[in-house]
Design a protein around this motif. Structure first.
Motif, PDB file in Angstrom:
ATOM      1  N   HIS A  93      -3.302   1.950  -3.292  1.00 12.15           N
ATOM      2  CA  HIS A  93      -3.165   3.066  -2.358  1.00 12.15           C
ATOM      3  C   HIS A  93      -4.174   2.990  -1.214  1.00 12.15           C
ATOM      4  N   ASP A  94      -4.895   1.882  -1.102  1.00 15.24           N
ATOM      5  CA  ASP A  94      -5.802   1.650   0.030  1.00 15.24           C
ATOM      6  C   ASP A  94      -5.819   0.156   0.307  1.00 15.24           C
ATOM      7  N   VAL A 124       0.861  -1.180   0.000  1.00  8.68           N
ATOM      8  CA  VAL A 124       0.000   0.000   0.000  1.00  8.68           C
ATOM      9  C   VAL A 124       0.892   1.223   0.000  1.00  8.68           C
ATOM     10  N   ARG A 125       0.761   2.041  -1.037  1.00  6.74           N
ATOM     11  CA  ARG A 125       1.555   3.265  -1.143  1.00  6.74           C
ATOM     12  C   ARG A 125       0.608   4.463  -1.195  1.00  6.74           C
ATOM     13  N   ARG A 126       1.136   5.623  -0.838  1.00  8.07           N
ATOM     14  CA  ARG A 126       0.340   6.847  -0.977  1.00  8.07           C
ATOM     15  C   ARG A 126      -0.079   7.009  -2.426  1.00  8.07           C
ATOM     16  N   ALA A 127      -1.233   7.621  -2.629  1.00 17.22           N
ATOM     17  CA  ALA A 127      -1.731   7.799  -3.994  1.00 17.22           C
ATOM     18  C   ALA A 127      -0.702   8.508  -4.860  1.00 17.22           C
ATOM     19  N   SER A 128      -0.002   9.504  -4.298  1.00 17.22           N
ATOM     20  CA  SER A 128       0.996  10.242  -5.069  1.00 17.22           C
ATOM     21  C   SER A 128       2.166   9.357  -5.450  1.00 17.22           C
ATOM     22  N   SER A 129       2.531   8.392  -4.554  1.00 12.77           N
ATOM     23  CA  SER A 129       3.632   7.487  -4.854  1.00 12.77           C
ATOM     24  C   SER A 129       3.205   6.408  -5.828  1.00 12.77           C
ATOM     25  N   ALA A 130       1.992   5.874  -5.616  1.00  9.55           N
ATOM     26  CA  ALA A 130       1.505   4.794  -6.464  1.00  9.55           C
ATOM     27  C   ALA A 130       1.335   5.242  -7.914  1.00  9.55           C
TER      28      ALA A 130
END
Length: 302
Positions: free
Chosen positions: A56-57, A35-41
């Motif tokens: 991201h979730d 799970v990565r932050r939306a900006s990272s993903a």
């Protein structure tokens, strides 16, 4: 529950990367996803994650038994509450010592309501060092234990500095001065237009640094200084019964994120052997961190 646990890694910084490696090496675990932050993903997927599930979730993963929360310490309470409420076990490396008891109590309530388990502060300090301190203390109940960290990079302290306005990148080194006293050497790379004195004042006032001798230095490029090596030296001189001069020492020199991640994976395994609730590492039987048959472990180690 199957014999192979599905593990999610929440966050993909230093600890997250090593956690994936430790999961891959574990005989009883498999990676459910990262799970990565939306900006990272949204950015290019790192080569080592190609073919893996990246979201991201955590709700977007099909099957998760336990989540390793490899996120900055100050985000852990909210992350843990959310994931535990889904009935998913959690482990984290929360490292603000003075707030541990409160977090444990808070997550204990959430865990019991959702039939889940949380093991908090599952790194090497807090974490395995507390287990060793406990063992030294019951071997010599009277006396003092000194814990001296470093020299090395403190991930928690470095992340705390990076969160300060005006800081582009940061490195906090821990220098042991002896008898559990430490100096913090903080190196900051500033954003364009940031005022160094303002940033320095904010660092010195941060709870991570307020109780230690701290020196802040501005540098042009933090990455040229980074070394993830770290270590600890513990010594207890105490009394067993009426016998004085009992001396115990423990020392290790380590790759900080690799060891933290390995401990998190061991704690993830231990969550399945506890009743619902929240625990620190010292409350969990040592044997529960190990894979394999309980009798075989006893035959091998006792």
């Amino acid at each position: 529950m199957s014999n192979v646990y599905n593990v999610a890694v929440v966050g993909y910084g230093n600890i997250g990367k090593y956690a994936v490696q430790a999961i891959d090496a574990a005989p009883d675990m498999q990676l459910a996803g990262v799970v990565r932050r939306a900006s990272s993903a949204a950015k290019d997927t790192p080569p080592e994650l190609v073919g893996r599930r990246v979201v991201h979730d955590i709700r977007d993963l099909e099957q998760v038994d336990v989540a390793i929360l490899a996120a900055p310490t100050r985000t852990i309470p909210a992350y843990a509450r959310d994931v535990l409420s889904l009935g998913i076990h959690t482990v984290d490396s929360y490292d603000i010592h003075g707030e541990l008891a409160n977090l444990r109590r808070e997550l204990d309530d959430v865990s019991k309501k959702n039939d889940s388990v949380a093991i908090i502060s599952a790194g090497w300090d807090p974490g395995t060092d507390s287990m060793i301190r406990g063992m030294l203390e019951f071997m010599a109940p009277g006396g003092l234990t000194y814990t001296n960290f470093g020299p090395g990079m403190s991930m928690g302290h470095s992340v705390a500095v990076k969160a300060i306005d005006g800081v582009k990148d940061a490195l906090s080194l821990t220098i042991p001065l002896g008898t559990s006293i430490h100096r913090r050497m903080v190196y900051v790379e500033l954003e364009a237009g940031a005022d160094f004195e303002t940033v320095k004042k904010a660092i010195l006032a941060d709870p991570y640094f307020v109780n230690d001798e701290t020196h802040v230095t501005q540098v042009p490029n933090v990455q040229q200084l980074v070394n993830v090596g770290h270590g600890v030296s513990m010594e207890r001189r105490g009394v067993s019964g009426a016998t004085h001069n009992q001396l115990f020492t423990f020392e290790m020199r380590i790759n900080n994120p690799a060891l933290t991640s390995q401990v998190l994976v061991a704690a993830a395994r231990a969550t399945f052997k506890q009743q619902p609730g929240a625990y620190t590492m010292i409350e969990v039987p040592v044997i529960d961190y190990l894979p394999g048959d309980r009798d075989d472990i006893i035959r091998r180690l006792v």
